[in-house]
Design an enzyme around this catalytic site. Structure first.
Site, PDB file in Angstrom:
ATOM      1  N   SER A 146       0.572  -1.419   0.021  1.00 31.07           N
ATOM      2  CA  SER A 146      -0.034  -0.337  -0.247  1.00 31.07           C
ATOM      3  C   SER A 146       1.006   1.052  -0.221  1.00 31.07           C
ATOM      4  O   SER A 146       0.600   2.350   0.922  1.00 31.07           O
ATOM      5  CB  SER A 146      -1.253  -0.062   1.523  1.00 31.07           C
ATOM      6  OG  SER A 146      -1.185  -1.184   1.108  1.00 31.07           O
ATOM      7  N   ARG A 161       8.239   6.567  -3.347  1.00 28.83           N
ATOM      8  CA  ARG A 161       8.288   6.592  -2.087  1.00 28.83           C
ATOM      9  C   ARG A 161       7.304   5.976  -0.776  1.00 28.83           C
ATOM     10  O   ARG A 161       6.361   6.175  -1.887  1.00 28.83           O
ATOM     11  CB  ARG A 161       7.621   8.399  -2.296  1.00 28.83           C
ATOM     12  CG  ARG A 161       6.443   8.407  -2.348  1.00 28.83           C
ATOM     13  CD  ARG A 161       5.643  10.472  -2.091  1.00 28.83           C
ATOM     14  NE  ARG A 161       4.756  10.185  -3.029  1.00 28.83           N
ATOM     15  CZ  ARG A 161       3.565  10.006  -4.343  1.00 28.83           C
ATOM     16  NH1 ARG A 161       4.627   9.946  -5.071  1.00 28.83           N
ATOM     17  NH2 ARG A 161       2.966  10.489  -3.794  1.00 28.83           N
ATOM     18  N   ASP A 199      -3.568  -1.202  -1.714  1.00 29.43           N
ATOM     19  CA  ASP A 199      -4.615  -1.768  -1.140  1.00 29.43           C
ATOM     20  C   ASP A 199      -6.383  -0.961  -1.672  1.00 29.43           C
ATOM     21  O   ASP A 199      -7.126  -1.864  -1.474  1.00 29.43           O
ATOM     22  CB  ASP A 199      -4.835  -1.456   0.342  1.00 29.43           C
ATOM     23  CG  ASP A 199      -4.500  -0.038   0.961  1.00 29.43           C
ATOM     24  OD1 ASP A 199      -4.351   0.733  -0.617  1.00 29.43           O
ATOM     25  OD2 ASP A 199      -4.385   0.315   1.903  1.00 29.43           O
TER      26      ASP A 199
END
Length: 479
Positions: A146, A161, A199
């Site tokens: 996620s 990132r 997710d």
């Protein structure tokens, strides 16, 4: 609803009024944010892109409800690691699930990459030994990762990132799958990664499995994000692949990065302070105003500021050393304040005494309650801007939105406040019947990181059987 009264000292009433001016977002501002949001979504799909990554996921269809098979799923969240065994049954849209949770230790989030993957592999191995025993064939795995990642294939995830407090060197800009598979191989864990899933994508797929009206999936939890289904003809950055224009592609927006440029979001000095003190200043501007990781910290900064720098000088004569600890308060702390049913806010007093060793007086308790309301309300109203932006971009007059995450599930009034903001942004008439459904209804999502990841794995294997290999697997993994 505000709970303070004119019995509060004038200096506290002035502080409350100032906070209301800082945190209130009227309808005009909501619409301005939403229309800029919609433009940025389109920009993210372009060749040059923008702050919102708009990542193609290579999930190219909704589930039919007739998917079958047994799958492992792994959810690497910000707080817990969850491993599930999901069995999709012959009955339409029905499944069985077994699951275990493992704590994601804080030191793993800023440690060495190898230690993170080794821990995850150990958890998987422990789960398989407990529920499977000896395994001869590798079990297909849907890995819910996620974090913003570029996917040229569905079994790839190049980390753009870190978010949610992670800051591990040597991972950003690299594909996390080989790192993960190396740890599995070293331990002989009998698992074959079939699909890497965000997710939010999982929430969309799982919700659409149970409810065909679902067109958008959202996460409002530690972080925030959304996914929806786009036509490939509207994704210029995929034009070189010559996909049919009407081919569907689930897009993982990663909208936490909305307005990193600071054009429309009404950031307060507290938001700016959080950004400057974060591991990634200048990034995830939207997320830092609406996500559960930050709501308690916004509240804490306000309380410290009012103690140190304002005439109100709240908590005078008390030791606020516990309150000075960064990120010592989470969104559950604010939720408990908003849920306090007592007229004199005695539960909130006890909460401050127990957790912070501070005993607020009655006017201070009313200030505390109002501050929590303002922070929670702003988060819900801003979150609605993203849902409205996707709806406007896609021309959705009606649809269901599957939403998951601790803030959506547990934060008081979040759903109602978001629905009210949607009503204002999209100019819906007031309901004649309070029980009437809104044209765009945000509903609790099905289990995206468990069932959703299993469904994506099932859809991936079906596409391989059908010979539709676009973005499915790296060529070396076809066999």
């Amino acid at each position: 609803m505000a709970v303070y009264s004119r019995s509060a000292p004038k200096d506290l009433l002035d502080e409350i009024k100032h906070l209301e001016e800082l945190f209130a977002i009227d309808t005009t501002k909501l619409k301005e944010i939403t229309h800029h949001f919609a433009d940025e979504l389109t920009k993210g799909l372009s060749v040059h892109g923008g702050s919102i990554p708009m990542n193609p996921t290579w999930v190219m269809s909704k589930p039919t409800g007739h998917e079958t098979g047994e799958y492992l799923t792994l959810d690497m969240g910000g707080t817990n690691l969850r491993v599930c065994q999901v069995t999709l049954t012959e009955q339409k849209s029905e499944f069985d699930i077994i699951q275990s949770k493992f704590r994601m230790r804080e030191e793993l989030k800023t440690g060495v990459a190898e230690e993170l993957w080794e821990y995850i592999a150990d958890c998987l191995q422990q789960f398989i030994k407990t529920y499977h025993g000896d395994v001869t064939n590798k079990i297909p795995l849907g890995f819910t990762f996620s974090y913003p990642a570029t996917q040229n294939y569905i079994d790839e995830g190049i980390l753009q990132r870190w978010t949610k407090g992670f800051d591990i060197a040597g991972v950003e800009g690299h594909d996390v799958v080989p790192m993960f598979e190396a740890a599995l191989s070293q331990r002989g864990v009998p698992v074959k990664l079939t699909a890497l899933v965000n997710d939010t994508t999982g929430a969309l797929v799982a919700s659409a499995y149970a409810d065909p009206k679902v067109k958008i999936g959202c996460i409002f939890g530690t972080g925030c994000n959304a996914a929806y289904i786009e036509d490939c003809g509207s994704i210029p950055k995929l034009a070189h692949l010559n996909l049919a224009p009407d081919t569907h592609m689930v897009i993982n927006c990663e909208w936490g990065a909305f307005d990193n440029e600071g054009k429309v979001l009404p950031r307060t000095p507290y938001d700016i302070s959080i950004d400057k003190g974060s591991p990634r200043p200048g990034q995830q501007a939207f997320e830092k105003m609406v996500a559960g990781l930050y709501l308690g910290e916004i509240f804490r900064l306000i309380m410290v500021d009012l103690h140190d720098n304002h005439d109100a000088y709240i908590f005078a004569g008390q030791d606020i050393s516990e309150l000075r600890k960064p990120y010592s308060l989470d969104s559950a702390f604010l939720a408990a304040i908003e849920e306090d049913p007592s007229k004199n806010l005695s539960n909130t007093l006890e909460l401050f005494q127990t957790d912070l060793n501070i005993s607020p007086n009655a006017p201070e308790l009313r200030l505390i309650r109002r501050t929590a309301e303002l922070i929670g309300t702003r988060a819900a109203r801003l979150s609605a801007c993203g849902v409205a932006a996707i709806s406007i971009k896609k021309g959705y007059a009606t649809c269901h939105v599957g939403a998951d995450g601790s803030v959506f599930q547990k934060y008081p009034h979040f759903k109602a406040r978001g629905a009210q903001a949607l009503r204002e942004i999209l100019d819906w008439p007031e309901k004649e019947d309070p029980g009437e459904e809104d044209p765009i209804e945000i509903l609790p999502a099905e289990d995206g990181s468990g069932v959703g990841a299993a469904l994506v794995a099932a859809l991936t294997l079906q596409r391989i059987r059908d010979g539709n290999m676009h973005g499915i697997l790296h060529p070396e993994n076809f066999n």
